[in-house]
Scaffold this active site. Structure first.
Site, PDB file in Angstrom:
ATOM      1  N   LYS A 178       1.444 -38.038 -47.672  1.00 17.18           N
ATOM      2  CA  LYS A 178       1.022 -37.842 -46.271  1.00 17.18           C
ATOM      3  C   LYS A 178      -0.416 -37.333 -46.303  1.00 17.18           C
ATOM      4  O   LYS A 178      -0.678 -36.169 -46.551  1.00 17.18           O
ATOM      5  CB  LYS A 178       1.940 -36.798 -45.623  1.00 17.18           C
ATOM      6  CG  LYS A 178       2.143 -36.931 -44.129  1.00 17.18           C
ATOM      7  CD  LYS A 178       0.898 -36.855 -43.274  1.00 17.18           C
ATOM      8  CE  LYS A 178       0.481 -35.436 -42.938  1.00 17.18           C
ATOM      9  NZ  LYS A 178      -0.803 -35.380 -42.208  1.00 17.18           N
ATOM     10  N   GLU A 251      -1.811 -25.616 -53.227  1.00 15.74           N
ATOM     11  CA  GLU A 251      -3.254 -25.514 -53.525  1.00 15.74           C
ATOM     12  C   GLU A 251      -3.923 -25.147 -52.220  1.00 15.74           C
ATOM     13  O   GLU A 251      -4.101 -26.001 -51.348  1.00 15.74           O
ATOM     14  CB  GLU A 251      -3.789 -26.856 -54.047  1.00 15.74           C
ATOM     15  CG  GLU A 251      -3.245 -27.286 -55.392  1.00 15.74           C
ATOM     16  CD  GLU A 251      -3.893 -26.543 -56.551  1.00 15.74           C
ATOM     17  OE1 GLU A 251      -4.669 -25.595 -56.327  1.00 15.74           O
ATOM     18  OE2 GLU A 251      -3.615 -26.924 -57.699  1.00 15.74           O
ATOM     19  N   CYS A 285     -12.888 -26.436 -51.337  1.00 13.49           N
ATOM     20  CA  CYS A 285     -12.095 -25.232 -51.597  1.00 13.49           C
ATOM     21  C   CYS A 285     -12.803 -24.326 -52.588  1.00 13.49           C
ATOM     22  O   CYS A 285     -12.630 -23.124 -52.567  1.00 13.49           O
ATOM     23  CB  CYS A 285     -10.707 -25.623 -52.093  1.00 13.49           C
ATOM     24  SG  CYS A 285     -10.745 -26.713 -53.518  1.00 13.49           S
ATOM     25  N   GLU A 383     -12.009 -17.497 -45.011  1.00  6.83           N
ATOM     26  CA  GLU A 383     -12.604 -18.757 -45.488  1.00  6.83           C
ATOM     27  C   GLU A 383     -13.458 -19.349 -44.366  1.00  6.83           C
ATOM     28  O   GLU A 383     -12.961 -19.574 -43.261  1.00  6.83           O
ATOM     29  CB  GLU A 383     -11.497 -19.736 -45.885  1.00  6.83           C
ATOM     30  CG  GLU A 383     -12.055 -20.985 -46.535  1.00  6.83           C
ATOM     31  CD  GLU A 383     -10.972 -21.949 -47.009  1.00  6.83           C
ATOM     32  OE1 GLU A 383     -11.113 -22.514 -48.095  1.00  6.83           O
ATOM     33  OE2 GLU A 383      -9.983 -22.131 -46.273  1.00  6.83           O
TER      34      GLU A 383
HETATM   35  P1  NAD Z   1      -4.452 -28.121 -43.142  1.00  2.00           P
HETATM   36  O1  NAD Z   1      -3.595 -27.052 -43.689  1.00  2.00           O
HETATM   37  O2  NAD Z   1      -4.795 -28.071 -41.701  1.00  2.00           O
HETATM   38  O3  NAD Z   1      -3.771 -29.560 -43.362  1.00  2.00           O
HETATM   39  C1  NAD Z   1      -3.432 -30.032 -44.634  1.00  2.00           C
HETATM   40  C2  NAD Z   1      -2.348 -31.100 -44.497  1.00  2.00           C
HETATM   41  O4  NAD Z   1      -1.145 -30.492 -44.028  1.00  2.00           O
HETATM   42  C3  NAD Z   1      -2.676 -32.198 -43.508  1.00  2.00           C
HETATM   43  O5  NAD Z   1      -2.246 -33.433 -44.030  1.00  2.00           O
HETATM   44  C4  NAD Z   1      -1.852 -31.831 -42.284  1.00  2.00           C
HETATM   45  O6  NAD Z   1      -1.506 -32.917 -41.450  1.00  2.00           O
HETATM   46  C5  NAD Z   1      -0.615 -31.254 -42.946  1.00  2.00           C
HETATM   47  N1  NAD Z   1       0.196 -30.354 -42.116  1.00  2.00           N
HETATM   48  C6  NAD Z   1      -0.164 -29.666 -41.004  1.00  2.00           C
HETATM   49  N2  NAD Z   1       0.886 -28.931 -40.551  1.00  2.00           N
HETATM   50  C7  NAD Z   1       1.918 -29.163 -41.391  1.00  2.00           C
HETATM   51  C8  NAD Z   1       3.261 -28.681 -41.466  1.00  2.00           C
HETATM   52  N3  NAD Z   1       3.737 -27.811 -40.579  1.00  2.00           N
HETATM   53  N4  NAD Z   1       4.036 -29.107 -42.476  1.00  2.00           N
HETATM   54  C9  NAD Z   1       3.559 -29.964 -43.402  1.00  2.00           C
HETATM   55  N5  NAD Z   1       2.309 -30.460 -43.385  1.00  2.00           N
HETATM   56  C10 NAD Z   1       1.486 -30.063 -42.390  1.00  2.00           C
HETATM   57  O7  NAD Z   1      -5.748 -28.152 -44.048  1.00  2.00           O
HETATM   58  P2  NAD Z   1      -7.059 -29.020 -43.844  1.00  2.00           P
HETATM   59  O8  NAD Z   1      -7.824 -28.461 -42.690  1.00  2.00           O
HETATM   60  O9  NAD Z   1      -6.711 -30.459 -43.848  1.00  2.00           O
HETATM   61  O10 NAD Z   1      -7.843 -28.725 -45.219  1.00  2.00           O
HETATM   62  C11 NAD Z   1      -8.712 -27.655 -45.409  1.00  2.00           C
HETATM   63  C12 NAD Z   1      -8.063 -26.565 -46.235  1.00  2.00           C
HETATM   64  O11 NAD Z   1      -7.583 -27.087 -47.465  1.00  2.00           O
HETATM   65  C13 NAD Z   1      -9.021 -25.459 -46.618  1.00  2.00           C
HETATM   66  O12 NAD Z   1      -8.395 -24.222 -46.446  1.00  2.00           O
HETATM   67  C14 NAD Z   1      -9.293 -25.715 -48.091  1.00  2.00           C
HETATM   68  O13 NAD Z   1      -9.689 -24.581 -48.825  1.00  2.00           O
HETATM   69  C15 NAD Z   1      -7.977 -26.230 -48.541  1.00  2.00           C
HETATM   70  N6  NAD Z   1      -8.110 -26.988 -49.777  1.00  2.00           N
HETATM   71  C16 NAD Z   1      -7.628 -26.454 -50.937  1.00  2.00           C
HETATM   72  C17 NAD Z   1      -7.796 -27.133 -52.132  1.00  2.00           C
HETATM   73  C18 NAD Z   1      -7.288 -26.581 -53.433  1.00  2.00           C
HETATM   74  O14 NAD Z   1      -7.206 -27.349 -54.381  1.00  2.00           O
HETATM   75  N7  NAD Z   1      -6.938 -25.299 -53.532  1.00  2.00           N
HETATM   76  C19 NAD Z   1      -8.439 -28.375 -52.130  1.00  2.00           C
HETATM   77  C20 NAD Z   1      -8.918 -28.877 -50.938  1.00  2.00           C
HETATM   78  C21 NAD Z   1      -8.747 -28.188 -49.758  1.00  2.00           C
END
Ligand code: NAD
Length: 533
Positions: A178, A251, A285, A383
């Site tokens: 997803k 992650e 990240c 963040e």
């Molecule tokens: P997000 O948490 O808003 O969304 C991530 C994913 O989760 C999306 O596909 C979203 O549709 C899905 N999602 C949303 N609600 C959900 C639920 N209730 N259940 C299951 N899935 C759900 O994050 P974002 O804004 O897309 O990404 C940015 C964040 O990701 C930042 O905090 C960044 O630091 C983090 N990030 C971490 C890493 C790492 O490797 N540690 C890498 C990249 C990004």
């Protein structure tokens, strides 16, 4: 100019009856395409199809899986420019970054898997030290979970899901992926490439949709979840997984510190800070989100950072001369702006940027440098995930380590110094999943390096050996070499048996040879013991 493939999608997506959502180019806000917001039933069907395909896949030879992987790598290498264009169009980043931080790292992962998968999946003998247990042959097998659900964010829309998907597939799993609703086309490209390379269509299915689709995937019959995203969503994912006792890798976000010691090369360290804070418009990240500089070089370091930031060219990612592109959407830009305003209101000095660049488009924010920040400010605690470099000075290394560790997060960190050995020693004191000495961000491009954090930055690892281990469960096969011998410790207890066991413990663990030998004498009698059964 690179020809961008039209947003082609698999039949399952075209047939879906679901409501559609629009995907936008963050630089221009143009609609790239419409995709279905798949519902729980369609997602459950995809998982069922994946489960059926996985049973066949788990029985295939590793070399057959590797053949598909090689073909995939060949196709990706050939199509690198068009794939980079797809990534850039929906994520906003310069195509050069799409090549270096997405396509290249995926190909490097392919190489890592080619080199390591055969040995990793080979049954591993486990020698036993205990003399009695030497009568048993131990073997460790690594079994695939079945269907792995992968949920991805928008900031690295190709490399993150690809690395996790390839690792899951090569270890014998099927994947239902997803992607973020903001950047689904990069994952659809991955799906197309793998199918063209000969992968059974059931083995990787990309399901499009918003957070509700992610939640539906967690409720479907997956056996493991790998989630990458924000801490807030990560906590929701962990709660949903707990209900089903689903193993999960999380992650999550970071607030990575950079420590610059006074012996560091100011030119190198300032270039690293500027790239580390502004690459992908600060939406990484592993971005440098806090910068601590030893007071002796603080003014010169700031001066260099401001001068270098002034040279950056901001614009659309499709322009080959662009250094930094737009942010993903206005909501993210709003968070960045509020962090900057809070810092300035609390006494930070604004040295560069600090405001949106509306003349370029709604999602552009000027690369920003803040000096004299402190930990009372949101910019040093939450963040920010945008193009901001907040800097402050420190006197002693102890102070720098205390500041770096004063965070809810623990993803990565970096230390700049001319004394590499000293940097490595300091690295041991910093609480983070990865500490780089004299580099920023680049650890993500090392396929052997485990990627993941501690504290609020998550649970588990992707990449490298630890990433492989996350995709399998260990099965221990204990095979007795003496099938016709009843075991000494079976029923038939009594005072004699307890004495003999005591003797055996002394034989193995008592301090001093005499005590051990005495224990050995006592324990040998257990061989003559009458058994009840
Ligand atoms: P997000 O948490 O808003 O969304 C991530 C994913 O989760 C999306 O596909 C979203 O549709 C899905 N999602 C949303 N609600 C959900 C639920 N209730 N259940 C299951 N899935 C759900 O994050 P974002 O804004 O897309 O990404 C940015 C964040 O990701 C930042 O905090 C960044 O630091 C983090 N990030 C971490 C890493 C790492 O490797 N540690 C890498 C990249 C990004």
């Amino acid at each position: 100019m690179t020809a961008i493939p039209q947003p082609e999608i698999a039949a399952v997506h075209l047939n879906a009856q679901a409501a559609q959502f629009a995907v936008h180019n963050p630089a221009t806000q143009e609609v790239i395409g419409m995709l279905p917001n798949l519902g729980a039933n369609e997602i459950a069907d995809a998982v069922a199809k994946a489960a059926a395909a996985q049973v066949r896949w788990a029985a295939t030879l590793v070399r057959d899986r590797l053949r598909i992987l090689s073909r995939f790598a060949e196709l990706l290498c050939d199509q690198k420019d068009s794939i980079a264009a797809v990534i850039s169009r929906e994520a906003g980043k310069p195509e050069a970054e799409a090549l270096s931080t997405e396509v290249l790292v995926v190909l490097d992962t392919v190489k890592y898997l080619q080199d390591n998968i055969p040995a990793f999946l080979r049954p591993e003998p486990v020698p036993h030290a205990n003399p009695v247990m030497k009568l048993k042959r131990g073997t460790l097998l690594r079994e695939p979970y079945g269907v792995v659900g992968i949920i991805s964010p928008w900031n690295y829309p190709f490399s993150l899901p690809s690395i996790q998907t390839l690792t899951a597939l090569l270890t014998g799993n099927a994947v239902v992926l997803k992607p973020s609703e903001f950047t689904p086309y990069s994952s659809l490209e991955l799906e197309k490439l793998l199918r063209a390379a000969g992968l059974d269509p059931g083995l990787l299915q990309v399901i499009t949709g918003d957070g509700a689709a992610g939640a539906a995937l967690l409720s479907a019959n997956v056996q493991k979840v790998v989630f990458t995203g924000s801490v807030a969503t990560g906590k929701r994912v962990a709660q949903a997984a707990a209900v089903r006792l689903l193993p999960v890798v999380l992650e999550l976000g970071g607030k990575d510190p950079m420590i610059v010691l006074e012996d560091a090369d100011i030119d190198v360290a300032s270039s690293a800070a500027v790239w580390g804070a502004f690459m992908n418009a600060g939406q990484t990240c592993l971005s440098v989100e806090r910068c601590y500089v030893q007071e002796k070089i603080y003014p010169k370091f700031l001066e260099a950072c401001v001068a270098k930031t002034g040279k950056l060219r901001i614009g659309s990612g499709s322009d080959p001369n662009t250094d930094a592109g737009p942010m993903i959407h206005e909501r993210q830009l709003g968070i960045v702006q509020s962090h900057v305003e809070d810092a300035v209101a609390r006494g930070a000095r604004l040295l560069a940027g600090g405001k949106p660049m509306a003349q370029l488009g709604a999602n552009f924010f000027a690369p920003t440098i803040l000096a004299d920040v402190d930990h009372s400010m949101r910019i040093m605690r939450e963040e920010t995930f945008g193009p901001v470099l907040p800097v402050c000075s420190f006197k002693t290394e102890d102070e720098a380590v205390a500041l770096a560790n004063d965070s809810d997060y623990g993803l990565a960190a970096c230390i700049f110094t001319n004394d590499r050995k000293h940097g490595e020693a300091l690295a041991r004191r910093v609480q983070a999943g990865t500490v780089m000495v004299n580099d920023v961000l680049t650890c993500f491009g090392i396929s052997e390096a485990p990627h993941g954090g501690i504290k609020a930055s998550g649970i588990g690892r992707t990449h490298g050996r630890f990433g492989l281990e996350e995709m399998v469960w260990p099965k221990y096969v204990d095979s007795d070499r003496m099938p016709r011998m009843k075991k000494l410790w079976w029923y038939g207890y009594g005072p004699a048996f307890s004495r003999q066991m005591g003797g055996f413990i002394e034989l193995l663990f008592a301090k001093g040879l005499t005590k051990r030998l005495r224990g050995g004498m006592k324990s040998t009698k257990s061989y003559l013991r009458r058994r009840l059964l």
